[in-house]
Design a protein around this motif. Structure first.
Motif, mmCIF file in Angstrom:
data_model
loop_
_atom_site.group_PDB
_atom_site.id
_atom_site.type_symbol
_atom_site.label_atom_id
_atom_site.label_comp_id
_atom_site.label_asym_id
_atom_site.label_seq_id
_atom_site.Cartn_x
_atom_site.Cartn_y
_atom_site.Cartn_z
ATOM 1 N N ARG A 1 -1.550 80.357 80.171
ATOM 2 C CA ARG A 1 -0.153 79.747 81.101
ATOM 3 C C ARG A 1 0.174 77.983 81.033
ATOM 4 N NH1 ARG A 1 0.206 81.087 86.368
ATOM 5 N NH2 ARG A 1 -1.841 80.265 86.853
ATOM 6 N N HIS A 2 0.531 77.308 80.354
ATOM 7 C CA HIS A 2 1.540 76.457 80.348
ATOM 8 C C HIS A 2 2.638 75.721 81.365
ATOM 9 C CE1 HIS A 2 1.362 71.491 78.441
ATOM 10 N NE2 HIS A 2 3.068 72.143 78.322
ATOM 11 N N VAL A 3 2.416 74.399 82.143
ATOM 12 C CA VAL A 3 3.317 74.082 83.032
ATOM 13 C C VAL A 3 3.439 72.610 83.088
ATOM 14 C CG1 VAL A 3 3.758 73.712 85.167
ATOM 15 C CG2 VAL A 3 2.220 75.679 84.331
ATOM 16 N N ASN A 4 4.626 72.777 82.301
ATOM 17 C CA ASN A 4 4.942 71.526 81.770
ATOM 18 C C ASN A 4 5.737 70.786 83.419
ATOM 19 O OD1 ASN A 4 6.242 69.142 80.999
ATOM 20 N ND2 ASN A 4 8.046 70.404 79.363
ATOM 21 N N THR A 5 5.034 69.873 83.577
ATOM 22 C CA THR A 5 5.614 69.049 85.493
ATOM 23 C C THR A 5 6.227 67.927 84.734
ATOM 24 O OG1 THR A 5 3.816 67.906 85.197
ATOM 25 C CG2 THR A 5 4.133 70.403 86.854
ATOM 26 N N GLU A 6 6.945 67.706 82.993
ATOM 27 C CA GLU A 6 7.170 67.149 83.247
ATOM 28 C C GLU A 6 9.055 66.928 83.253
ATOM 29 O OE1 GLU A 6 6.324 63.785 81.619
ATOM 30 O OE2 GLU A 6 4.146 64.371 82.178
ATOM 31 N N THR A 7 9.557 67.694 83.388
ATOM 32 C CA THR A 7 11.129 68.196 82.859
ATOM 33 C C THR A 7 11.610 68.859 84.932
ATOM 34 O OG1 THR A 7 10.450 70.559 82.520
ATOM 35 C CG2 THR A 7 10.877 69.088 80.277
ATOM 36 N N THR A 8 12.576 68.924 85.032
ATOM 37 C CA THR A 8 13.422 69.368 86.069
ATOM 38 C C THR A 8 14.540 70.702 85.557
ATOM 39 O OG1 THR A 8 13.050 67.457 87.864
ATOM 40 C CG2 THR A 8 14.061 68.589 88.466
ATOM 41 N N PRO A 9 14.345 71.693 86.726
ATOM 42 C CA PRO A 9 12.953 72.228 87.302
ATOM 43 C C PRO A 9 11.535 72.472 86.310
ATOM 44 C CG PRO A 9 14.645 74.443 86.492
ATOM 45 C CD PRO A 9 14.766 73.154 86.080
ATOM 46 N N ILE A 10 10.561 72.516 86.805
ATOM 47 C CA ILE A 10 8.779 72.613 86.455
ATOM 48 C C ILE A 10 9.454 73.317 85.413
ATOM 49 C CG2 ILE A 10 6.848 73.335 86.661
ATOM 50 C CD1 ILE A 10 7.209 71.548 88.879
ATOM 51 N N GLN A 11 8.728 73.819 83.915
ATOM 52 C CA GLN A 11 8.770 74.553 83.444
ATOM 53 C C GLN A 11 7.676 75.836 82.841
ATOM 54 O OE1 GLN A 11 10.300 73.534 79.821
ATOM 55 N NE2 GLN A 11 12.463 73.170 80.384
ATOM 56 N N THR A 12 7.315 76.810 82.938
ATOM 57 C CA THR A 12 6.031 77.090 83.252
ATOM 58 C C THR A 12 5.877 78.417 81.540
ATOM 59 O OG1 THR A 12 5.873 77.344 85.128
ATOM 60 C CG2 THR A 12 4.746 79.102 84.231
#
Length: 90
Positions: free
Chosen positions: A54-65
């Motif tokens: 799993r990779h979570v991208n917290t740089e975007t809104t909403p957060i993308q998993t």
């Protein structure tokens, strides 16, 4: 549990989907497995087994998993596909 039923379990549906699609977002898997509880439990199980990552991208809104199949997951999926083909021949 029958082998055919096992081969259609949520875990194997997700593995097969990731095997062919490589990397997908959580929402794509949510379309495949409509029960949120089943999806959550299945993803956690596959992560614990090392079959997916799993990779979570917290740089975007909403957060993308994002989820990706691992090398171990690819090998397992390939073996299960072989079993599925054998069952279809019988």
């Amino acid at each position: 549990m029958s082998i055919k039923k096992l081969l259609n379990s949520p875990s194997l549906l997700i593995l097969n989907f990731l095997y062919h699609m490589k990397t997908v977002r959580h929402r794509d898997l949510a379309r495949l497995i409509t029960s949120r509880g089943t999806l959550s439990l299945t993803l956690n199980s596959l992560l614990d087994e090392g079959l997916i990552s799993r990779h979570v991208n917290t740089e975007t809104t909403p957060i993308q998993t994002y989820y990706t199949i691992t090398e171990k997951g690819k090998k397992v999926t390939e073996k299960l596909e072989e079993i599925k083909i054998l069952l279809e021949e019988a």
